[in-house]
Motif scaffolding. Structure first.
Motif, PDB file in Angstrom:
ATOM      1  N   ILE A  92       2.526   1.671   5.020  1.00 22.98           N
ATOM      2  CA  ILE A  92       1.728   1.153   6.146  1.00 22.98           C
ATOM      3  C   ILE A  92       1.713   2.176   7.282  1.00 22.98           C
ATOM      4  O   ILE A  92       0.687   2.511   7.843  1.00 22.98           O
ATOM      5  CB  ILE A  92       2.312  -0.185   6.674  1.00 22.98           C
ATOM      6  N   LYS A  93       2.902   2.645   7.607  1.00 19.88           N
ATOM      7  CA  LYS A  93       3.027   3.706   8.625  1.00 19.88           C
ATOM      8  C   LYS A  93       4.324   4.416   8.298  1.00 19.88           C
ATOM      9  O   LYS A  93       5.381   3.782   8.276  1.00 19.88           O
ATOM     10  CB  LYS A  93       3.081   3.088  10.029  1.00 19.88           C
ATOM     11  N   GLU A  94       4.242   5.702   7.986  1.00 23.83           N
ATOM     12  CA  GLU A  94       5.430   6.446   7.560  1.00 23.83           C
ATOM     13  C   GLU A  94       6.575   6.220   8.563  1.00 23.83           C
ATOM     14  O   GLU A  94       6.467   6.573   9.738  1.00 23.83           O
ATOM     15  CB  GLU A  94       5.086   7.933   7.453  1.00 23.83           C
ATOM     16  N   PRO A  95       7.673   5.608   8.102  1.00 22.44           N
ATOM     17  CA  PRO A  95       8.766   5.347   9.032  1.00 22.44           C
ATOM     18  C   PRO A  95       9.396   6.659   9.531  1.00 22.44           C
ATOM     19  O   PRO A  95       9.408   7.654   8.821  1.00 22.44           O
ATOM     20  CB  PRO A  95       9.783   4.581   8.165  1.00 22.44           C
TER      21      PRO A  95
ATOM     22  N   MET B 200      11.727  -2.077  -5.232  1.00 19.47           N
ATOM     23  CA  MET B 200      11.348  -0.727  -4.825  1.00 19.47           C
ATOM     24  C   MET B 200       9.854  -0.645  -4.506  1.00 19.47           C
ATOM     25  O   MET B 200       9.457   0.018  -3.561  1.00 19.47           O
ATOM     26  CB  MET B 200      11.712   0.278  -5.926  1.00 19.47           C
ATOM     27  N   GLN B 201       9.034  -1.338  -5.302  1.00 17.99           N
ATOM     28  CA  GLN B 201       7.598  -1.303  -5.052  1.00 17.99           C
ATOM     29  C   GLN B 201       7.282  -1.919  -3.696  1.00 17.99           C
ATOM     30  O   GLN B 201       6.474  -1.388  -2.939  1.00 17.99           O
ATOM     31  CB  GLN B 201       6.840  -2.035  -6.179  1.00 17.99           C
ATOM     32  N   GLU B 202       7.945  -3.034  -3.398  1.00 18.08           N
ATOM     33  CA  GLU B 202       7.702  -3.679  -2.110  1.00 18.08           C
ATOM     34  C   GLU B 202       8.079  -2.747  -0.959  1.00 18.08           C
ATOM     35  O   GLU B 202       7.363  -2.628   0.036  1.00 18.08           O
ATOM     36  CB  GLU B 202       8.505  -4.976  -2.022  1.00 18.08           C
ATOM     37  N   LEU B 203       9.206  -2.062  -1.122  1.00 17.14           N
ATOM     38  CA  LEU B 203       9.648  -1.128  -0.072  1.00 17.14           C
ATOM     39  C   LEU B 203       8.657   0.028   0.071  1.00 17.14           C
ATOM     40  O   LEU B 203       8.354   0.469   1.178  1.00 17.14           O
ATOM     41  CB  LEU B 203      11.062  -0.615  -0.375  1.00 17.14           C
ATOM     42  N   LYS B 204       8.133   0.488  -1.068  1.00 15.48           N
ATOM     43  CA  LYS B 204       7.139   1.576  -1.008  1.00 15.48           C
ATOM     44  C   LYS B 204       5.867   1.109  -0.295  1.00 15.48           C
ATOM     45  O   LYS B 204       5.255   1.858   0.452  1.00 15.48           O
ATOM     46  CB  LYS B 204       6.785   2.048  -2.429  1.00 15.48           C
TER      47      LYS B 204
ATOM     48  N   GLN C 212       1.301  -6.817  11.159  1.00 19.58           N
ATOM     49  CA  GLN C 212       1.134  -7.606  12.383  1.00 19.58           C
ATOM     50  C   GLN C 212       2.208  -7.266  13.406  1.00 19.58           C
ATOM     51  O   GLN C 212       1.972  -7.258  14.615  1.00 19.58           O
ATOM     52  CB  GLN C 212       1.159  -9.094  12.046  1.00 19.58           C
ATOM     53  N   ALA C 213       3.408  -6.984  12.901  1.00 22.65           N
ATOM     54  CA  ALA C 213       4.512  -6.652  13.806  1.00 22.65           C
ATOM     55  C   ALA C 213       4.210  -5.362  14.571  1.00 22.65           C
ATOM     56  O   ALA C 213       4.496  -5.249  15.762  1.00 22.65           O
ATOM     57  CB  ALA C 213       5.816  -6.500  13.017  1.00 22.65           C
ATOM     58  N   LEU C 214       3.589  -4.405  13.881  1.00 19.12           N
ATOM     59  CA  LEU C 214       3.260  -3.138  14.530  1.00 19.12           C
ATOM     60  C   LEU C 214       2.211  -3.343  15.633  1.00 19.12           C
ATOM     61  O   LEU C 214       2.297  -2.742  16.710  1.00 19.12           O
ATOM     62  CB  LEU C 214       2.764  -2.115  13.494  1.00 19.12           C
ATOM     63  N   GLU C 215       1.249  -4.215  15.367  1.00 20.86           N
ATOM     64  CA  GLU C 215       0.254  -4.564  16.395  1.00 20.86           C
ATOM     65  C   GLU C 215       0.935  -5.202  17.592  1.00 20.86           C
ATOM     66  O   GLU C 215       0.700  -4.843  18.744  1.00 20.86           O
ATOM     67  CB  GLU C 215      -0.767  -5.572  15.811  1.00 20.86           C
ATOM     68  N   HIS C 216       1.800  -6.157  17.253  1.00 19.96           N
ATOM     69  CA  HIS C 216       2.513  -6.895  18.292  1.00 19.96           C
ATOM     70  C   HIS C 216       3.355  -5.944  19.147  1.00 19.96           C
ATOM     71  O   HIS C 216       3.406  -6.065  20.372  1.00 19.96           O
ATOM     72  CB  HIS C 216       3.411  -7.948  17.613  1.00 19.96           C
TER      73      HIS C 216
ATOM     74  N   VAL D  30       4.259  -7.004   3.637  1.00 13.47           N
ATOM     75  CA  VAL D  30       3.340  -5.968   4.117  1.00 13.47           C
ATOM     76  C   VAL D  30       2.523  -6.490   5.305  1.00 13.47           C
ATOM     77  O   VAL D  30       2.360  -5.815   6.328  1.00 13.47           O
ATOM     78  CB  VAL D  30       2.417  -5.497   2.961  1.00 13.47           C
ATOM     79  N   GLU D  31       2.035  -7.705   5.164  1.00 18.63           N
ATOM     80  CA  GLU D  31       1.244  -8.310   6.245  1.00 18.63           C
ATOM     81  C   GLU D  31       2.119  -8.527   7.487  1.00 18.63           C
ATOM     82  O   GLU D  31       1.675  -8.291   8.619  1.00 18.63           O
ATOM     83  CB  GLU D  31       0.663  -9.646   5.728  1.00 18.63           C
ATOM     84  N   ILE D  32       3.337  -8.957   7.276  1.00 19.66           N
ATOM     85  CA  ILE D  32       4.257  -9.178   8.406  1.00 19.66           C
ATOM     86  C   ILE D  32       4.442  -7.878   9.180  1.00 19.66           C
ATOM     87  O   ILE D  32       4.343  -7.839  10.409  1.00 19.66           O
ATOM     88  CB  ILE D  32       5.635  -9.697   7.900  1.00 19.66           C
ATOM     89  N   VAL D  33       4.678  -6.795   8.447  1.00 19.22           N
ATOM     90  CA  VAL D  33       4.926  -5.511   9.107  1.00 19.22           C
ATOM     91  C   VAL D  33       3.679  -5.022   9.841  1.00 19.22           C
ATOM     92  O   VAL D  33       3.759  -4.536  10.972  1.00 19.22           O
ATOM     93  CB  VAL D  33       5.436  -4.466   8.082  1.00 19.22           C
TER      94      VAL D  33
END
Ligand code: GDP
Length: 297
Positions: free
Chosen positions: A212-215, A203-207, A175-179, A170-173
């Protein structure tokens, strides 16, 4: 080659009625018996087979064929139309965000070809759609997965955002969006973790990532060689996570075709691309009509 058995069977069956100047209900019944068997042997989902047989039969004994000057060919056209419809009818496009970046989440079980397909799709997005994708390594459970994505990135000269295995996906994603914003990437592709089986933690991790931001797209990568298992996996991911499309890999192998023919009908979600080999350029847009033509010759 994929569909070889099915193509041979269906073409043989249709050949018998091709030149007929008159087609009786008994002819249609006979033909559909063969078609039914051919589809079942190709590992097509039973419900899908039933529905298909019903649709073709109804049209083939109807007015449109009776009035036709070439009834045999007309019936063949009906089979082709219905086969096209079964696979989704129109070619399905990618949904891009009106305000970039477009977020594409790649999900699937381990070994399906998710990481490879992420690279291939990024390549298509850059070449055909003129996009500037950022690849995000969010599979922290297999260090090899991050490496694999980085290698693909190098090969394709595309940037990969990775923070190793100690930071949560979740944190990676986040930060990736900021980047991506800072670096003006208009597409962010998240390579999520694959597991051997669908489980709640996965499944929980994917949810959590989805939240974070609706794909704009959640693409499920499934292996065509696994037949009805691929369909079950697609059903499961769709019910628990909601997917927007399927990317079907390994269609260059000798799959019988059941997954390609069943997934759309069972999940109501389109197959968007198909993998046709291991190389980075071996990803093709899925055209239901062309695929039907390929099967029917
Ligand atoms: P992941 O675990 O889902 O990320 O799977 P990988 O991307 O590592 O792929 C697993 C294997 O499948 C690799 O050896 C890939 O080269 C291979 N693969 C992926 N897509 C295709 C395809 O469309 N055709 C063929 N023949 N092999 C593929």
């Amino acid at each position: 080659m994929a569909f070889e058995g099915l193509a041979e069977r269906l073409q043989g069956t249709l050949q018998k009625i091709k030149g007929k100047g008159k087609i009786s209900e008994a002819d249609v019944k006979e033909m559909m018996k063969d078609v039914r068997r051919a589809l079942i042997e190709a590992d097509v989902n039973l419900k899908v087979v039933k529905e298909f047989v019903k649709n073709v039969s109804e049209r083939a004994v109807g007015q449109e064929v009776m009035k036709s000057l070439t009834p045999g060919q007309h019936v063949i056209k009906i089979v082709k139309d219905e086969l096209t419809e079964l696979m989704g009818g129109e070619q399905s496009q990618i949904s891009f965000a009106t305000r970039p970046p477009t977020v594409i989440m790649m999900v699937g079980l381990q070994g399906a070809g998710k990481t490879t397909t992420t690279g291939k799709l990024a390549n298509v997005l850059r070449k055909k759609y003129n996009k500037k994708p950022l690849l995000v390594a969010a599979d922290i459970y297999r260090p090899a997965a991050i490496k694999q994505l980085e290698t693909l990135g190098k090969q394709l000269s595309l940037p990969v955002f990775a923070l190793g295995t100690d930071v949560s996906p979740v944190e990676i994603v986040k930060q990736a969006l900021e980047h991506a914003k800072e670096e003006h990437h208009d597409v962010v592709m998240i390579d999520t973790a694959g597991r051997l089986h669908i489980d709640e933690t996965l499944m929980q991790e994917l949810k959590d990532i989805r939240a974070i931001k609706e794909p704009d797209e959640i693409f499920l990568v499934v292996d065509a060689m696994t037949g009805q298992d691929a369909v079950n996996v697609a059903n499961n991911f769709n019910e628990t996570l909601g997917i927007t499309g399927v990317l079907l890999t390994k269609l260059d192998g000798d799959t019988r075709g059941g997954a390609a023919l069943s997934i759309r009908s069972v999940t109501q979600k389109p197959i968007k691309f198909v993998g046709m080999g291991e190389k980075m350029d071996a990803l093709e847009a899925f055209h239901p009509e062309r695929m039907a033509s390929r099967i029917l010759g």
